[in-house]
Design an enzyme around this catalytic site. Structure first.
Site, PDB file in Angstrom:
ATOM      1  N   ARG A  49      10.483 -32.857 -39.167  1.00 56.88           N
ATOM      2  CA  ARG A  49      10.065 -33.840 -40.162  1.00 56.88           C
ATOM      3  C   ARG A  49      10.837 -35.147 -39.934  1.00 56.88           C
ATOM      4  NH1 ARG A  49      10.857 -29.047 -43.166  1.00 56.88           N
ATOM      5  NH2 ARG A  49       8.960 -28.246 -44.161  1.00 56.88           N
ATOM      6  N   LYS A  74      13.754 -28.809 -45.856  1.00 58.79           N
ATOM      7  CA  LYS A  74      13.469 -28.806 -47.285  1.00 58.79           C
ATOM      8  C   LYS A  74      14.200 -27.656 -47.970  1.00 58.79           C
ATOM      9  CE  LYS A  74       8.927 -31.042 -47.537  1.00 58.79           C
ATOM     10  NZ  LYS A  74       7.517 -30.865 -47.950  1.00 58.79           N
ATOM     11  N   HIS A 146       4.668 -38.143 -38.577  1.00 63.13           N
ATOM     12  CA  HIS A 146       3.972 -36.904 -38.964  1.00 63.13           C
ATOM     13  C   HIS A 146       2.900 -36.548 -37.941  1.00 63.13           C
ATOM     14  CE1 HIS A 146       2.882 -33.695 -41.685  1.00 63.13           C
ATOM     15  NE2 HIS A 146       1.612 -33.995 -41.494  1.00 63.13           N
ATOM     16  N   ARG A 149       4.636 -34.471 -35.456  1.00 64.51           N
ATOM     17  CA  ARG A 149       4.866 -33.127 -36.008  1.00 64.51           C
ATOM     18  C   ARG A 149       3.585 -32.305 -35.935  1.00 64.51           C
ATOM     19  NH1 ARG A 149       7.975 -30.018 -39.506  1.00 64.51           N
ATOM     20  NH2 ARG A 149       6.945 -29.084 -41.311  1.00 64.51           N
ATOM     21  N   HIS A 172       8.504 -23.588 -42.699  1.00 67.37           N
ATOM     22  CA  HIS A 172       7.695 -23.261 -43.869  1.00 67.37           C
ATOM     23  C   HIS A 172       7.873 -21.819 -44.328  1.00 67.37           C
ATOM     24  CE1 HIS A 172       5.176 -26.855 -44.483  1.00 67.37           C
ATOM     25  NE2 HIS A 172       5.473 -27.073 -43.228  1.00 67.37           N
ATOM     26  N   TYR A 181      19.731 -12.701 -38.689  1.00 67.05           N
ATOM     27  CA  TYR A 181      18.380 -13.219 -38.882  1.00 67.05           C
ATOM     28  C   TYR A 181      18.184 -14.486 -38.066  1.00 67.05           C
ATOM     29  CZ  TYR A 181      14.005 -14.720 -40.876  1.00 67.05           C
ATOM     30  OH  TYR A 181      12.709 -15.100 -41.002  1.00 67.05           O
TER      31      TYR A 181
END
Length: 219
Positions: A49, A74, A146, A149, A172, A181
Site C-alpha cells: 500500500r 492496516k 494503487h 498494487r 488481507h 506462523y
C-alpha cells in the site's frame, strides 16, 4: 456487462510491457532517478500500500538469505513479503547510496526527509507520463500507487496463485504474531513468488472470471 468489467480492470492495471516501460522511465544516471526506480520496482513487485511504502525504514529491508521487506500494514499488523533477485539487486544499490541508519526512512527527498504520500503519487504520475512516450498503451491511463498494487495482485493471479494466498500477500488476512506462523507465511509467499514471471518477460494472455475481478476490486 462482462466486457465492461474487463475494460475497467484493463484500465486500472498495467500489463508486463507497461510495467517495464514505467520502470525504465526514471533517469538512473541521477540519485533521484535511482531512488524512483527502486521505489517503483518495489511497489510493482510487492504490491505494498502507499502508506506502507512511505512508512518503510532502512531496517525493514533484508537482502540476505530469504530476502524480504517487512512492513506495518492496516490494524498495526506486521507482515513480510519476499523479494525477487531483480528487486534485491536494485535495493542493494539504493541502500549503498542511501547510506543511513536502520531507523531512518528508506525513501527520502533531496533534503533527507521521508517521502510523503503526495510526493509518491506525483512521481508515479510523472514517470507514467514519460513511459507513455515509449509505450502508447499507457496514454490515458490514470497510473497511481494503487494501480501498481492492483497490478501486482493480477500478476500473482495470472500465475495461478490462489486468491487466499494473494489476500495473505497483500495483508488481507489476520496474521499471528508468532515466529512459527511468520515462517510458514513467508514459505507460502516465496512459493507464490516463484510462479510469477519477471517484469521483462511476456506473460501471455489471461482472462480472469468476474468473481476474481470483483475480489481484486476490494484490495
Amino acid at each position: 456487462m462482462r466486457s465492461d468489467i474487463h475494460t475497467i480492470h484493463k484500465r486500472f492495471r498495467l500489463t508486463a510491457n507497461e510495467i517495464d516501460a514505467l520502470l525504465a522511465a526514471p533517469d538512473r544516471r541521477t540519485g533521484i532517478g535511482r531512488r524512483d526506480h527502486a521505489l517503483l520496482l518495489l511497489a510493482c513487485q510487492t504490491g505494498l500500500r502507499l502508506s506502507e511504502l512511505t512508512g518503510l525504514t532502512i531496517g525493514d529491508i533484508e537482502l540476505g538469505t530469504g530476502a524480504h521487506v517487512r512492513c506495518h500494514g492496516k490494524g498495526r499488523k506486521d507482515r513480510a513479503t519476499p523479494l525477487t533477485k531483480q528487486t534485491v539487486a536494485t535495493l542493494r544499490v539504493w541502500l549503498t547510496e542511501r547510506d543511513g541508519q536502520s531507523s531512518e526512512p528508506l525513501f527520502v527527498t533531496r533534503v533527507g526527509r521521508r517521502l510523503s504520500s503526495d510526493a509518491v503519487e506525483k512521481l508515479v504520475t510523472k514517470h507514467a507520463v514519460r513511459a507513455a512516450e515509449n509505450c502508447p498503451t499507457l496514454t490515458g491511463k490514470n497510473v497511481t500507487p494503487h494501480t501498481l498494487r492492483h497490478s501486482a495482485a493480477m500478476a500473482l493471479l495470472h500465475a495461478g496463485v490462489d486468491t487466499s494466498v494473494i489476500a495473505l500477500w497483500l495483508g488481507h488476512e489476520d496474521l499471528a504474531s508468532t515466529q512459527p506462523y511468520l515462517h510458514a507465511d513467508m514459505t507460502i509467499k516465496e512459493q507464490a513468488l516463484a510462479r510469477v514471471q519477471p517484469h521483462n518477460t511476456s506473460p501471455g494472455r489471461y482472462r480472469a472470471p468476474d468473481a476474481l475481478l470483483a475480489f481484486l476490486d476490494g484490495l
